[in-house]
Scaffold this motif. Structure first.
Motif, mmCIF file in Angstrom:
data_model
loop_
_atom_site.group_PDB
_atom_site.id
_atom_site.type_symbol
_atom_site.label_atom_id
_atom_site.label_comp_id
_atom_site.label_asym_id
_atom_site.label_seq_id
_atom_site.Cartn_x
_atom_site.Cartn_y
_atom_site.Cartn_z
ATOM 1 N N VAL A 29 3.880 -6.679 -3.288
ATOM 2 C CA VAL A 29 4.027 -5.540 -2.389
ATOM 3 C C VAL A 29 5.454 -5.007 -2.434
ATOM 4 N N LEU A 33 6.725 -1.253 -3.586
ATOM 5 C CA LEU A 33 7.573 -0.368 -2.791
ATOM 6 C C LEU A 33 8.730 0.174 -3.618
ATOM 7 N N ALA A 94 8.806 2.660 4.844
ATOM 8 C CA ALA A 94 7.752 1.679 5.104
ATOM 9 C C ALA A 94 8.232 0.704 6.161
ATOM 10 N N ILE A 125 2.655 -1.172 6.970
ATOM 11 C CA ILE A 125 2.007 -2.333 6.362
ATOM 12 C C ILE A 125 1.710 -3.337 7.475
ATOM 13 N N VAL A 166 -0.474 0.572 -2.391
ATOM 14 C CA VAL A 166 0.854 0.940 -1.898
ATOM 15 C C VAL A 166 1.285 2.275 -2.490
#
Length: 296
Positions: A29, A33, A94, A125, A166
């Motif tokens: 993840v 990003l 995020a 998230i 994502v």
């Protein structure tokens, strides 16, 4: 204090185009990003998403090289408030926190964020652990996404699917001017897998750039949903000829002597002038009482 050190694993985050990235879901993840050109990241600790904050903390050198701002927030509410930077600036941001108990704390900030709309991509998230052993809260975070009319992405427990979610989440947020909630289950956070990596992308506008060169868009007026829908409805009906029904009920006029009945809405002020002409204008609604005035 971090729950776990990822000092060795974060070296993989420098992997470029075409490389095979292998590692834990949380690490994937973070790589997604960076590949998406995120400008700032924040969050609050809470299982099963806590390790994402640990990875970001250990990867501070890579974040500094790319100009990515990172903050370990004091609560979920302050984390969600960070996303306000994406409202007026083309900054991809995020934040991360625990499912329902965290989203509940951030509910006010998320409601304001989704009502105003975003310019840059905004990704929330959420670590969802419904039915798992790491939480006693048997609730889901779907209701919060529905309440604030946010997109909810729920990728299957597969590393490649999570990475694509994502990247697609930022694109969906920018295309719809709406924050996107990405839900990661307990299994997804800690599974191992691989995917084909891409180059890390430095954000075209960083938080430092926005602070040093603030801008204010006066042409962007944020309206609540009802006022916005009313404005759109008026713009669609502008220039359209009125229907026969609206012509009949919009303005009805009558002239002549005032009625003598006491129950009439059009009556003279005194009996000595009962024959004076009157002009009556009906309201736009047929059930409303007409308003009368003397014409002479």
């Amino acid at each position: 204090m971090a729950e776990r050190s990822f000092a060795h694993e974060v070296r993989k985050l420098r992997m470029g185009e075409g490389g095979t990235f292998s590692g834990e879901g949380i690490l994937a993840v973070t790589k997604a990003l960076l590949q998406s050109g995120v400008a700032y990241v924040g969050g609050y600790q809470g299982a099963p998403i806590s390790h994402l904050m640990d990875v970001l903390g250990d990867a501070h050198e890579i974040l500094d090289e790319l100009g990515v701002y990172f903050e370990n927030n004091a609560s979920e509410a302050t984390a969600a408030a960070m996303l306000a930077a994406s409202v007026n600036y083309p900054l991809r941001g995020a934040v991360t926190f625990k499912s329902t108990v965290g989203t509940n704390v951030a509910s006010d900030a998320l409601a304001n964020l989704s009502s105003g709309g975003v310019t840059g991509g905004a990704l929330v998230i959420v670590g969802e652990d419904y039915g798992e052993g790491s939480s006693i809260m048997q609730e889901r975070s779907h209701a919060f996404a529905m309440k604030s009319q946010m997109w909810l992405l729920d990728p299957r427990p597969n590393i490649d699917a999570i990475v694509r979610a994502v990247e697609a989440g930022f694109e969906l947020s920018e295309a719809s001017s709406t924050p996107v909630m990405l839900q990661l289950r307990l299994r997804s956070c800690h599974l191992y897998g691989s995917f084909t990596a891409k180059d890390n992308v430095r954000p075209p506008v960083t938080v430092k750039d926005a602070v040093e060169n603030p801008t204010r868009r006066l042409d962007r007026i944020v309206l609540p949903p009802r006022a916005s829908s009313t404005r759109r409805r008026r713009s669609r009906t502008a220039g359209r000829p009125p229907s026969s029904t609206s012509l009949a009920t919009a303005s009805t006029r009558c002239s002549g002597p005032a009625p003598a009945t006491s129950g009439s809405s059009c009556r003279a002020a005194s009996t000595t002038r009962s024959t004076a002409p009157w002009s009556c204008s009906a309201s736009r609604t047929p059930t409303a009482t007409p308003r009368c005035r003397r014409t002479s």
